[in-house]
Design a protein around this motif. Structure first.
Motif, mmCIF file in Angstrom:
data_model
loop_
_atom_site.group_PDB
_atom_site.id
_atom_site.type_symbol
_atom_site.label_atom_id
_atom_site.label_comp_id
_atom_site.label_asym_id
_atom_site.label_seq_id
_atom_site.Cartn_x
_atom_site.Cartn_y
_atom_site.Cartn_z
ATOM 1 N N HIS B 78 0.827 -1.291 -0.113
ATOM 2 C CA HIS B 78 -0.118 0.064 0.051
ATOM 3 C C HIS B 78 0.835 1.201 0.004
ATOM 4 N N MET B 82 0.723 4.226 -2.777
ATOM 5 C CA MET B 82 0.413 5.668 -2.262
ATOM 6 C C MET B 82 1.455 6.624 -2.848
ATOM 7 N N LYS B 85 1.082 7.578 -6.302
ATOM 8 C CA LYS B 85 -0.231 8.292 -6.755
ATOM 9 C C LYS B 85 0.005 9.606 -6.290
ATOM 10 N N GLU B 87 1.882 13.343 -6.002
ATOM 11 C CA GLU B 87 2.504 13.976 -7.024
ATOM 12 C C GLU B 87 3.442 14.739 -6.521
ATOM 13 N N GLU B 100 2.866 2.635 13.614
ATOM 14 C CA GLU B 100 2.252 3.418 12.193
ATOM 15 C C GLU B 100 3.466 4.312 11.833
ATOM 16 N N ASN B 107 -0.564 18.836 1.738
ATOM 17 C CA ASN B 107 -2.147 18.653 1.674
ATOM 18 C C ASN B 107 -2.521 17.249 2.214
ATOM 19 N N ILE B 108 -1.563 16.236 2.194
ATOM 20 C CA ILE B 108 -1.631 14.899 2.568
ATOM 21 C C ILE B 108 -1.187 14.365 3.872
ATOM 22 N N GLU B 109 -1.859 13.601 4.362
ATOM 23 C CA GLU B 109 -1.278 12.721 5.734
ATOM 24 C C GLU B 109 -1.850 11.457 5.564
ATOM 25 N N PHE B 110 -0.968 10.363 5.234
ATOM 26 C CA PHE B 110 -1.540 9.164 5.125
ATOM 27 C C PHE B 110 -0.835 8.137 6.317
ATOM 28 N N ASN B 111 -1.659 7.639 7.240
ATOM 29 C CA ASN B 111 -0.927 6.795 8.174
ATOM 30 C C ASN B 111 -1.259 5.351 8.110
ATOM 31 N N ILE B 112 -0.051 4.714 7.928
ATOM 32 C CA ILE B 112 -0.251 3.196 7.705
ATOM 33 C C ILE B 112 0.408 2.276 8.770
ATOM 34 N N ASN B 113 -0.254 1.308 8.937
ATOM 35 C CA ASN B 113 0.180 0.248 10.229
ATOM 36 C C ASN B 113 1.501 -0.247 9.611
ATOM 37 N N LYS B 269 9.903 -15.297 -38.294
ATOM 38 C CA LYS B 269 8.684 -14.905 -38.695
ATOM 39 C C LYS B 269 7.985 -16.197 -39.351
ATOM 40 N N SER B 272 7.414 -18.711 -36.480
ATOM 41 C CA SER B 272 6.093 -18.279 -35.817
ATOM 42 C C SER B 272 4.901 -18.790 -36.623
ATOM 43 N N PRO B 277 -0.185 -24.220 -32.570
ATOM 44 C CA PRO B 277 -0.413 -24.661 -31.072
ATOM 45 C C PRO B 277 -1.282 -26.243 -31.237
#
Lengths: 374, 374
Positions: B78, B82, B85, B87, B100, B107-113, B269, B272, B277
C-alpha cells in the motif's frame, strides 16, 4: 469454395465475428463462424444465441475475387492467429473435401480442419422495424458513460440492461443498479423520431462499442424482441430484455444546498489516493467534509490505516456545511465518465444523492447515492 | 524516525527491494522491508531467504534530510501504491509510536500500520571475496540470452542455475537443460581476473536484470556459498547452488555439413507461422527440409491441420541435403536471443545438434538438439 481476398480486411471482419462467440455455448456449432460465398459476395455470420453478427464483403470493400461459391463453418482461433502472422496483402481460401480449409499465398500453404456447416442453425437478421440513425461516435461515448451503472446480476431483470428510449428528438440511454444512475441524452438530427422504449442487455452494451470503432453510419432497428444495429456493411443484433424500465428521472434531486465546481481530473487524483484497498476487496468508504475553503477527503480502513487530503481547488455555491460518505468506486467511476472536463457536484444533504454533470451542460448526468457506513 | 526524502527515488528503491520479497515465505516478517535510518543515511533491506537486497540512500543521491534516526519494518504494497499516486516531489516520513508510519506532504496525511522491526532477522551482506567488474549492459544482455536454457525444476540440481566461470580474461555464462545449451562469453576489460566457477540459481538470474537497469557499475563478489552483485549504491546478493557444472563446450559439434545464413528476424517470422499450437499445450515439432534453393518449413498437428512454407532468403554452404526436426519453442527462443542479427545455423545431420551464432562472431552460441518425433 475458392476465392482471393484482402488479408487484413478479412482478418478484421473475422475478428469482429469472433468477439461474440461463446465457447461455452450449449449449441457447440455456435462456437464456429459461418462463411457463405455467393457469386458476388461473402457473408460472415456468428452468433452466441442472444447476440448475432453478420458482415457482407464484396469486391469493392475487400478486393474479393470469387472463383467458386460455397459454404463452410470454421473454428476461428487458429485461423485468426495465422492471418495475423501472414504478411502478404492477399490470401487465397480454398475448401478441400468439405473438411479442410486451405489458406495459401505464394510461399505458404496452411490446411486447417473445419466443422460441418450443414448443422449450423439458421440465424434470422431483422432489418425491419422502428428506425433511428445515431452518430457512431456519440453512441460509443454514451455506451461507455452509462455501462458503469448496470449490475449484470441484478435480481430485477429489467435493470440488467440499458434503457433506450426516444423523447422528442432525443435518444435517452439510462442505467441504474439502485445505488447510482447514469443518464445520457443524444440529440438525433434531421429525422422524424418514432417512439422507442426498449431494454438492451448488459452483454450487448459491453460488446457493441467494439463494433462501432471506425463506423461511418449506424441505424438502430427496434423490432419485436430484437434490436439490430446496422453498422455500415454489417449487422450486430441483440435480443431485448422483456419488461418495463423505471422512470429514473423521477428520483433526481432538483434543488441543492451546495454545488461545487472542480476539474474532474484533479479531483479524481485525490479520490484515487484516498481509495485505500481493503483486504476483503470491498471498495473503501470515502468521507467528504465540505467547508467554504477546504474539501476534506478522508478514508479509514482498519487493517491498513487512514488517509486525509485537503482539496482546495474548487469553487462553491452554498453554505459550505456538509458531511457525506460515498462508495469510493461508484464516485470515481461516475466522475471518470466526464473525461477530464470541469464538472459540478450538486449536493442536497448527507442522505440524498449527489448529481454530477459537466459545467453548464446536462446531456450527461451521473447520480450517486451516499452510503451510511464509515 | 523522521525525515524528508525525494519521492520518486524512494519509490524506485522501495520497488526494487519489494521485487525479491516472497509473500509465501515461511518467515512471515520476510514479507516486510526494513528501513534503518542513521545520522547520515537510510538503509533499505529486504530478503526472500535466498535473495537479499540492500540499498543505501543519503543526502546526495536522494535529497534525504534526517531529523530523527530510527528503524521500522513496513509492508510495502500500500505504501508503494500511495507513493505512485502522490504527485509532490518530496515527502515526509514519520514513525508514530512504533506501530504506524506517517507519509505526509503539504495537503496529504497517510497513516499506515507497520510491523514489528525487532523480530526481523539479521541479514549478512558479503562484500569480500573474489571480485570481477562487469559492464552492466553486457551482463543484462547475457542473462537474457542464457536464461532460456535453464529448466528451473531440473532433477540435476546443478542445472537449475547458470554457470558463471572465468577463463583467461573472459566471463563465461552457460546454461543447459540437456536439450539445448546457451553459451555466452563476456570479455572483461582492464582487470586481473581470478578464478571463479559458481552456479547461480535460476530465480536470481531472472530477478537480477531488473536491478541492473540504469546501473553505472557492477562488481560481482564470489564468496563461500554466495554471489553478491554490488550495483552502484546497492547490493543484490544470492545463495549459490552447490555442485559441479558440466563442461558444456565438450558436446558442441565442431564440423558441419551444411551452414545456412539467414536474417534472424525473417526466419523467426516463418517459424512463428509454422508454430501451430496443439490442444494439449505442447510445442509443435517443426520439420526443416533443406535443399540448395529452398528451406521447407513444415508442421503437422493432427487436431488442427498442417503448414508448409517455402523459405528462400538464405545463403548456404554445404551439400543442401538435410531433413531435421526441432521443438518449435526451443528453436525460436534460441534464435530470438540474437536480437534481429544475421545468424548462421550449422548442421551436422538429422541426429546432431544445430549450433547457432551471429555471422562471423561466436561470443554467443545457442545449441539445440533435434527431436525424433513428427
Amino acid at each position: 469454395m475458392q476465392l482471393s481476398i484482402n488479408r487484413s480486411i478479412f482478418l478484421e471482419e473475422l475478428s469482429k465475428a469472433n468477439k461474440i462467440i461463446d465457447v461455452r455455448s450449449v449449441v457447440p456449432l455456435l462456437g464456429g463462424i459461418l462463411i457463405e460465398v455467393d457469386v458476388d459476395k461473402m457473408t460472415i455470420i456468428s452468433s452466441s444465441g442472444t447476440l448475432s453478427y453478420k458482415s457482407v464483403l464484396n469486391q469493392q470493400n475487400s478486393d474479393l475475387e470469387i472463383k467458386e461459391i460455397g459454404r463452410i463453418l470454421i473454428k476461428s482461433k487458429h485461423i485468426l492467429d495465422m492471418l495475423r502472422k501472414i504478411e502478404d496483402d492477399f490470401i487465397d481460401l480454398t475448401s478441400i473435401e468439405n473438411n479442410e480449409l486451405r489458406i495459401s499465398t505464394k510461399n505458404i500453404e496452411f490446411n486447417i480442419n473445419i466443422l460441418d456447416s450443414e448443422e449450423y442453425p439458421l440465424i434470422g437478421f431483422r432489418e425491419k422495424g422502428v428506425k433511428i440513425n445515431i452518430d457512431p461516435k456519440s453512441l460509443k461515448q454514451a455506451l461507455n458513460q452509462t455501462t458503469i451503472s448496470i449490475y449484470e446480476w441484478n435480481k430485477k431483470i429489467a435493470l440488467t440492461g440499458a434503457n433506450f428510449k426516444t423523447e422528442e428528438n432525443n435518444l435517452i440511454i439510462s442505467t441504474t443498479d439502485m445505488h447510482r444512475i447514469s443518464y445520457k441524452k443524444i440529440y438525433l438530427q434531421n429525422q422524424n423520431v418514432e417512439d422507442i422504449n426498449i431494454i438492451i442487455p448488459y452483454k450487448t452494451i459491453i460488446e457493441l462499442p467494439k463494433f462501432i470503432e471506425g463506423a461511418k453510419n449506424i441505424e438502430l432497428v427496434a423490432s419485436e424482441g430484437y434490436a439490430s444495429f446496422i453498422i455500415d456493411n454489417s449487422i450486430f443484433q441483440s435480443n431485448l430484455i422483456d419488461g418495463q424500465y423505471p422512470k429514473v428521472e423521477g428520483v433526481f434531486p432538483k434543488e441543492f444546498t451546495n454545488t461545487i465546481t472542480v476539474d474532474s481530473r484533479k479531483f479524481l487524483k485525490t479520490l484515487s489516493r484516498a481509495d485505500l484497498p481493503s483486504d476483503d476487496g470491498l471498495a473503501a468508504t470515502i468521507n467528504l467534509k465540505l467547508t467554504k475553503e477546504i474539501l476534506f477527503v478522508r478514508t479509514n480502513v482498519a487493517e491498513i490505516g487512514n488517509f486525509e487530503e485537503e482539496f482546495k481547488e474548487f469553487s462553491i455555491q452554498g453554505d459550505g456545511d456538509l458531511m457525506i460518505n460515498f462508495n469510493s468506486k461508484f464516485l470515481q467511476e461516475a466522475i471518470k465518465t466526464f473525461e477530464g472536463e470541469e464538472i459540478e457536484l450538486k449536493f442536497v444533504n448527507s442522505a440524498k444523492a449527489v448529481v454530477i454533470n459537466k459545467k453548464n451542460e446536462d446531456n450527461l448526468k451521473q447520480v450517486v447515492l451516499p452510503t451510511f457506513l464509515g
